[in-house]
Design an enzyme around this catalytic site. Structure first.
Site, PDB file in Angstrom:
ATOM      1  N   GLY A 180      53.774  19.012 -35.158  1.00  0.00           N
ATOM      2  CA  GLY A 180      52.543  19.783 -35.407  1.00  0.00           C
ATOM      3  C   GLY A 180      51.806  19.272 -36.633  1.00  0.00           C
TER       4      GLY A 180
ATOM      5  N   ILE B 230      51.206  20.559 -39.906  1.00  0.00           N
ATOM      6  CA  ILE B 230      51.925  20.550 -41.187  1.00  0.00           C
ATOM      7  C   ILE B 230      53.289  19.887 -41.011  1.00  0.00           C
ATOM      8  CG2 ILE B 230      52.697  21.947 -43.148  1.00  0.00           C
ATOM      9  CD1 ILE B 230      50.792  24.166 -42.058  1.00  0.00           C
TER      10      ILE B 230
ATOM     11  N   ASN C  69      51.599  22.890 -28.850  1.00  0.00           N
ATOM     12  CA  ASN C  69      50.326  22.721 -29.545  1.00  0.00           C
ATOM     13  C   ASN C  69      50.271  21.348 -30.206  1.00  0.00           C
ATOM     14  OD1 ASN C  69      47.787  23.445 -30.438  1.00  0.00           O
ATOM     15  ND2 ASN C  69      48.526  24.393 -32.316  1.00  0.00           N
TER      16      ASN C  69
ATOM     17  N   SER D  14      52.874  32.766 -44.548  1.00  0.00           N
ATOM     18  CA  SER D  14      51.415  32.663 -44.637  1.00  0.00           C
ATOM     19  C   SER D  14      50.841  33.726 -45.572  1.00  0.00           C
ATOM     20  CB  SER D  14      50.820  32.845 -43.235  1.00  0.00           C
ATOM     21  OG  SER D  14      49.434  33.077 -43.312  1.00  0.00           O
TER      22      SER D  14
ATOM     23  N   TYR E 121      49.590  37.843 -35.505  1.00  0.00           N
ATOM     24  CA  TYR E 121      50.114  36.581 -36.068  1.00  0.00           C
ATOM     25  C   TYR E 121      50.631  36.846 -37.482  1.00  0.00           C
ATOM     26  CZ  TYR E 121      49.896  32.445 -38.979  1.00  0.00           C
ATOM     27  OH  TYR E 121      50.193  31.472 -39.898  1.00  0.00           O
TER      28      TYR E 121
ATOM     29  N   LYS F 195      54.699  36.962 -39.340  1.00  0.00           N
ATOM     30  CA  LYS F 195      55.147  36.282 -40.567  1.00  0.00           C
ATOM     31  C   LYS F 195      55.794  37.283 -41.520  1.00  0.00           C
ATOM     32  CE  LYS F 195      53.865  32.128 -39.504  1.00  0.00           C
ATOM     33  NZ  LYS F 195      54.852  31.080 -39.262  1.00  0.00           N
TER      34      LYS F 195
ATOM     35  N   TYR G 222      51.697  29.933 -47.164  1.00  0.00           N
ATOM     36  CA  TYR G 222      50.621  28.946 -47.217  1.00  0.00           C
ATOM     37  C   TYR G 222      49.269  29.644 -47.328  1.00  0.00           C
ATOM     38  CZ  TYR G 222      54.031  26.204 -44.438  1.00  0.00           C
ATOM     39  OH  TYR G 222      55.133  25.578 -43.931  1.00  0.00           O
TER      40      TYR G 222
ATOM     41  N   ASN H  45      45.184  27.929 -46.984  1.00  0.00           N
ATOM     42  CA  ASN H  45      44.543  27.274 -45.833  1.00  0.00           C
ATOM     43  C   ASN H  45      44.751  25.771 -45.846  1.00  0.00           C
ATOM     44  OD1 ASN H  45      43.321  30.000 -45.991  1.00  0.00           O
ATOM     45  ND2 ASN H  45      42.199  29.230 -44.205  1.00  0.00           N
TER      46      ASN H  45
ATOM     47  N   ARG I 211      38.307  31.235 -49.459  1.00  0.00           N
ATOM     48  CA  ARG I 211      39.656  30.838 -49.103  1.00  0.00           C
ATOM     49  C   ARG I 211      40.195  29.817 -50.105  1.00  0.00           C
ATOM     50  NH1 ARG I 211      38.971  34.463 -46.322  1.00  0.00           N
ATOM     51  NH2 ARG I 211      39.387  34.813 -44.081  1.00  0.00           N
TER      52      ARG I 211
ATOM     53  N   GLY J 212      39.040  40.643 -38.004  1.00  0.00           N
ATOM     54  CA  GLY J 212      40.357  40.287 -38.562  1.00  0.00           C
ATOM     55  C   GLY J 212      40.245  39.395 -39.777  1.00  0.00           C
TER      56      GLY J 212
END
Ligand code: WQD
Length: 339
Positions: free
Chosen positions: A10, A12, A35, A124, A149, A153, A177, A179, A231, A297
């Site tokens: 993926g 990361i 993904n 996250s 999601y 976490k 993490y 962004n 962010r 959200g």
């Protein structure tokens, strides 16, 4: 040290595999390619010259995961594999809870069976929800996450904490993490979302490359400098390096049931429009975008206080948002079919 990297194909994960190798670790990749795709493995080889062991396996399949642990004697695990699209998680919560929680339980169980005692978890900043005060520190109270999601976490962190305290043979760290953006400087690996990108930067680079007509900025009526969300954008290579530091900290840790959480961010917040302006400067491209309604959200503003990871792990972000945007753009130019 031989390290299992779940989700290692993926975004990361692949950058972390490269940094692990370069720091003398022995990464093993486990990924179901939900993904991602095998091309990423070629990119990793292009950078490192190595074909790392790769298992195309779903982390939810305990028998197959067990077989990998039987074959490879791991010293530690970095667990990236999870569904991560905030918007999609609102539409399909059960898929997210099942995939993200079951895969964690499978790994923790099998690690215990094989006495693998070092675990680094990909968490996250979404666990903070919309913080009351900024920057967020690790003691900022977690809030109900704005999405399933984010909730997976937060639940995962609780599972790890409880497991570590009950099974003193394991030491664990959750990295929260902010962004992640950017790509490897070689442009051989980068962010390659399947389908329409939900994250900001791949949407920007695809728009600038002519693959998308225009970017919609989700809201400009927030209580921020220019009305768009804030962010903490961190270069993916800096983030990858934080995982090495976490493994080294666990390896040196003598406390038997050690568990801790760390914010991994730059400590600097930028608005969406500031990012767009920076992208236009570093790429020389004029970005086609318009202001649209807010996205459900979305958190208005969040950025990290990263004193703890700086002092305890001696890790600090070295690259700037401009560095990351230029790397992301060069990666996009590399993968975009020539017209
Ligand atoms: C950033 C900002 C959007 C797209 C999520 C997860 C986080 C991490 C990264 C996995 C927001 C705005 C976006 C677009 C826009 N996940 N935006 N137009 O939601 O901050 O974080 O992804 O590692 O855990 O929570 O990231 O890139 O989707 O959005 O205006 O087309 O960009 O509104 O303000 P987000 P994002």
């Amino acid at each position: 040290m031989k390290i299992l990297v779940t989700g290692g194909a993926g975004f990361i994960g692949s950058h972390t595999v490269v940094e692990l190798h370069e720091a003398g670790f022995e990464p093993v990749i486990l990924d179901n390619l939900y993904n991602s795709n095998r091309e990423v493995l070629n990119g990793i080889k292009g950078i490192t010259g190595k074909d790392f062991p790769f298992y195309e396996i779903d982390c939810n399949d305990i028998e197959k995961v067990r077989a990998v642990f039987e074959k490879e004697k791991f010293d530690g695990v970095i667990h990236f594999a999870a569904y991560k699209a905030v918007g999609e998680s609102v539409e399909k919560p059960l898929n997210y809870y099942e995939n993200n929680i079951i895969s964690l339980l499978v790994l923790l169980k099998v690690m215990k069976e094989y006495n693998v005692d070092k675990f680094v978890f990909s968490s996250s900043c979404t666990v903070y929800g919309q913080p009351d005060a900024l920057p967020v520190t690790e003691s900022t109270p977690r809030k109900p996450a704005n999405s399933p999601y984010g909730n997976t976490k937060a639940i995962a962190e609780d599972i790890i904490r409880d497991h570590v305290h009950s099974a003193p043979g394991i030491k664990a760290i959750s990295l929260r993490y902010f962004n992640p953006i950017g790509a490897h400087k070689t442009s051989l690996i980068g962010e390659l979302p399947n389908g329409v990108p939900s994250n900001l930067v791949p949407f920007i680079t695809q728009t600038a490359a002519g693959l998308r007509k225009s970017l919609t900025v989700f809201g400009s009526d927030y209580d921020t400098a220019d009305g768009t969300c804030v962010r903490d954008f961190i270069h993916v290579v800096d983030l990858a390096k934080a995982h090495l530091k976490a493994l080294q900290l666990l390896d040196a840790q003598t406390e038997k049931n050690y568990y801790d959480v760390f914010n991994v961010g730059t400590g600097q917040g930028y608005t969406v429009l500031e990012l767009i302006n920076t992208f236009e400067k570093v790429s020389g491209e004029k970005l086609n975008y318009s202001i649209g309604p807010r996205r459900e959200g979305d958190v208005e503003k969040i950025y990290a206080q990263s004193d703890k990871v700086n002092s305890v792990m001696k890790w600090t972000a070295e690259k700037t948002m401009a560095d990351a945007l230029l790397d992301a753009w060069n990666w996009q130019l590399k993968i975009t079919p020539k017209k």
